[in-house]
Design a protein around this motif. Structure first.
Motif, PDB file in Angstrom:
ATOM      1  N   GLN A   1       3.174  72.767 -89.407  1.00  0.00           N
ATOM      2  CA  GLN A   1       2.044  73.688 -89.287  1.00  0.00           C
ATOM      3  C   GLN A   1       1.908  74.221 -87.860  1.00  0.00           C
ATOM      4  O   GLN A   1       1.639  75.405 -87.664  1.00  0.00           O
ATOM      5  N   THR A   2       2.123  73.376 -86.866  1.00  0.00           N
ATOM      6  CA  THR A   2       2.028  73.861 -85.486  1.00  0.00           C
ATOM      7  C   THR A   2       3.158  74.828 -85.162  1.00  0.00           C
ATOM      8  O   THR A   2       2.974  75.747 -84.361  1.00  0.00           O
ATOM      9  N   GLN A   3       4.319  74.632 -85.776  1.00  0.00           N
ATOM     10  CA  GLN A   3       5.401  75.597 -85.574  1.00  0.00           C
ATOM     11  C   GLN A   3       5.021  76.954 -86.151  1.00  0.00           C
ATOM     12  O   GLN A   3       5.314  77.986 -85.554  1.00  0.00           O
ATOM     13  N   GLN A   4       4.378  76.940 -87.315  1.00  0.00           N
ATOM     14  CA  GLN A   4       3.928  78.202 -87.891  1.00  0.00           C
ATOM     15  C   GLN A   4       2.870  78.851 -87.010  1.00  0.00           C
ATOM     16  O   GLN A   4       2.838  80.075 -86.871  1.00  0.00           O
ATOM     17  N   CYS A   5       2.020  78.036 -86.417  1.00  0.00           N
ATOM     18  CA  CYS A   5       0.981  78.573 -85.532  1.00  0.00           C
ATOM     19  C   CYS A   5       1.592  79.243 -84.305  1.00  0.00           C
ATOM     20  O   CYS A   5       1.042  80.214 -83.787  1.00  0.00           O
ATOM     21  N   GLY A   6       2.737  78.720 -83.855  1.00  0.00           N
ATOM     22  CA  GLY A   6       3.383  79.268 -82.664  1.00  0.00           C
ATOM     23  C   GLY A   6       3.828  80.710 -82.824  1.00  0.00           C
ATOM     24  O   GLY A   6       3.989  81.421 -81.834  1.00  0.00           O
ATOM     25  N   SER A   7       4.006  81.168 -84.030  1.00  0.00           N
ATOM     26  CA  SER A   7       4.459  82.544 -84.241  1.00  0.00           C
ATOM     27  C   SER A   7       3.295  83.528 -84.356  1.00  0.00           C
ATOM     28  O   SER A   7       3.512  84.727 -84.488  1.00  0.00           O
ATOM     29  N   LEU A   8       2.074  83.010 -84.302  1.00  0.00           N
ATOM     30  CA  LEU A   8       0.891  83.873 -84.427  1.00  0.00           C
ATOM     31  C   LEU A   8       0.480  84.438 -83.075  1.00  0.00           C
ATOM     32  O   LEU A   8       0.835  83.888 -82.031  1.00  0.00           O
ATOM     33  N   PRO A   9      -0.312  85.530 -83.079  1.00  0.00           N
ATOM     34  CA  PRO A   9      -0.866  86.043 -81.826  1.00  0.00           C
ATOM     35  C   PRO A   9      -1.772  84.984 -81.178  1.00  0.00           C
ATOM     36  O   PRO A   9      -2.281  84.080 -81.845  1.00  0.00           O
ATOM     37  N   VAL A  10      -1.970  85.102 -79.881  1.00  0.00           N
ATOM     38  CA  VAL A  10      -2.704  84.098 -79.112  1.00  0.00           C
ATOM     39  C   VAL A  10      -4.089  83.812 -79.692  1.00  0.00           C
ATOM     40  O   VAL A  10      -4.487  82.649 -79.808  1.00  0.00           O
ATOM     41  N   ALA A  11      -4.831  84.832 -80.071  1.00  0.00           N
ATOM     42  CA  ALA A  11      -6.189  84.626 -80.590  1.00  0.00           C
ATOM     43  C   ALA A  11      -6.171  83.807 -81.884  1.00  0.00           C
ATOM     44  O   ALA A  11      -6.968  82.882 -82.070  1.00  0.00           O
ATOM     45  N   ALA A  12      -5.275  84.105 -82.769  1.00  0.00           N
ATOM     46  CA  ALA A  12      -5.197  83.383 -84.041  1.00  0.00           C
ATOM     47  C   ALA A  12      -4.538  82.016 -83.871  1.00  0.00           C
ATOM     48  O   ALA A  12      -4.802  81.091 -84.648  1.00  0.00           O
ATOM     49  N   ARG A  13      -3.727  81.871 -82.840  1.00  0.00           N
ATOM     50  CA  ARG A  13      -3.009  80.617 -82.636  1.00  0.00           C
ATOM     51  C   ARG A  13      -3.958  79.467 -82.330  1.00  0.00           C
ATOM     52  O   ARG A  13      -3.763  78.359 -82.835  1.00  0.00           O
ATOM     53  N   ALA A  14      -4.969  79.708 -81.535  1.00  0.00           N
ATOM     54  CA  ALA A  14      -5.911  78.642 -81.190  1.00  0.00           C
ATOM     55  C   ALA A  14      -6.619  78.122 -82.441  1.00  0.00           C
ATOM     56  O   ALA A  14      -6.758  76.910 -82.626  1.00  0.00           O
ATOM     57  N   THR A  15      -7.040  79.015 -83.309  1.00  0.00           N
ATOM     58  CA  THR A  15      -7.705  78.616 -84.554  1.00  0.00           C
ATOM     59  C   THR A  15      -6.737  77.856 -85.448  1.00  0.00           C
ATOM     60  O   THR A  15      -7.093  76.831 -86.045  1.00  0.00           O
ATOM     61  N   CYS A  16      -5.512  78.332 -85.534  1.00  0.00           N
ATOM     62  CA  CYS A  16      -4.489  77.678 -86.358  1.00  0.00           C
ATOM     63  C   CYS A  16      -4.181  76.278 -85.821  1.00  0.00           C
ATOM     64  O   CYS A  16      -4.072  75.321 -86.597  1.00  0.00           O
ATOM     65  N   ASP A  17      -4.034  76.154 -84.511  1.00  0.00           N
ATOM     66  CA  ASP A  17      -3.762  74.847 -83.909  1.00  0.00           C
ATOM     67  C   ASP A  17      -4.905  73.863 -84.166  1.00  0.00           C
ATOM     68  O   ASP A  17      -4.671  72.691 -84.447  1.00  0.00           O
ATOM     69  N   LYS A  18      -6.151  74.348 -84.068  1.00  0.00           N
ATOM     70  CA  LYS A  18      -7.304  73.480 -84.336  1.00  0.00           C
ATOM     71  C   LYS A  18      -7.310  73.019 -85.786  1.00  0.00           C
ATOM     72  O   LYS A  18      -7.596  71.854 -86.075  1.00  0.00           O
ATOM     73  N   ALA A  19      -6.983  73.926 -86.700  1.00  0.00           N
ATOM     74  CA  ALA A  19      -6.927  73.553 -88.117  1.00  0.00           C
ATOM     75  C   ALA A  19      -5.807  72.543 -88.360  1.00  0.00           C
ATOM     76  O   ALA A  19      -5.972  71.589 -89.144  1.00  0.00           O
ATOM     77  N   ALA A  20      -4.678  72.718 -87.679  1.00  0.00           N
ATOM     78  CA  ALA A  20      -3.546  71.799 -87.838  1.00  0.00           C
ATOM     79  C   ALA A  20      -3.903  70.402 -87.342  1.00  0.00           C
ATOM     80  O   ALA A  20      -3.623  69.407 -88.020  1.00  0.00           O
ATOM     81  N   ILE A  21      -4.531  70.319 -86.190  1.00  0.00           N
ATOM     82  CA  ILE A  21      -4.874  69.006 -85.652  1.00  0.00           C
ATOM     83  C   ILE A  21      -5.958  68.338 -86.498  1.00  0.00           C
ATOM     84  O   ILE A  21      -5.936  67.134 -86.710  1.00  0.00           O
ATOM     85  N   GLU A  22      -6.874  69.115 -87.022  1.00  0.00           N
ATOM     86  CA  GLU A  22      -7.914  68.546 -87.883  1.00  0.00           C
ATOM     87  C   GLU A  22      -7.319  68.025 -89.195  1.00  0.00           C
ATOM     88  O   GLU A  22      -7.675  66.938 -89.660  1.00  0.00           O
ATOM     89  N   ALA A  23      -6.394  68.773 -89.762  1.00  0.00           N
ATOM     90  CA  ALA A  23      -5.727  68.320 -90.989  1.00  0.00           C
ATOM     91  C   ALA A  23      -4.941  67.040 -90.719  1.00  0.00           C
ATOM     92  O   ALA A  23      -4.959  66.106 -91.539  1.00  0.00           O
TER      93      ALA A  23
END
Length: 165
Positions: free
Chosen positions: A104-126
């Motif tokens: 999931q964090t690898q997928q987050c890495g391909s997102l724009p910076v603004a969306a990446r922070a939200t994606c990373d937070k969701a990944a760590i929470e999961a």
């Protein structure tokens, strides 16, 4: 002609030896199957990593991450099946949670910076939720929930009450 007690003792001895040999053979076969499944996991990982070699940059990182995650899951699956203990299935679930987090964090890495922070937070929470479910001693003391597990988990009443509070 034949001494009945001697013949009976001989038959019992042969039967016991046959059972012992079958038991040892069964244990050896199980260990051999475990070693073969580990070897298959390593070979599959090697083949997957070879497919990553022509890639560069982020594509190479995603490919290698996927190959390693698949290998870790395959080894954990083989170990859980071989050990067949609640603890081995618990470790298997930790590996699954960790590899899911990695992917999931690898997928987050391909997102724009603004969306990446939200994606990373969701990944760590999961990951935290999955790890806390696995780490709960009330669930793992009695067993686990996966097919092949020796004793399916039954949450203790006190554990359920504490989570509701």
């Amino acid at each position: 002609m034949f001494n009945v007690p001697v013949v009976a003792t001989g038959l019992v001895t042969v039967a016991v030896c046959g059972l012992a040999a079958g038991f040892v053979s069964g244990r050896a076969d199980a260990h051999t199957r475990y070693l073969v499944s580990i070897e298959h996991a390593e070979q599959a990982s090697y083949a997957a990593r070879n497919l990553c070699m022509p890639l560069v940059g982020a594509d190479w990182e995603r490919c290698m991450g996927r190959a390693l995650a698949d290998q870790w899951r395959a080894v954990a699956d083989a170990d859980a099946a071989h050990q067949n203990t609640p603890e081995s299935y618990r470790v298997q679930r930790f590996v699954a949670a960790g590899t899911a987090f990695l992917m999931q964090t690898q997928q987050c890495g391909s997102l724009p910076v603004a969306a990446r922070a939200t994606c990373d937070k969701a990944a760590i929470e999961a990951y935290r939720q999955a790890a806390s479910r696995v780490a709960a001693p009330e669930l793992t003391e009695r067993g686990c929930e996966f097919t092949g597990c020796p004793a399916p988990a039954q949450p203790a009443g006190s554990a359920v009450k504490r989570r509701e509070l």
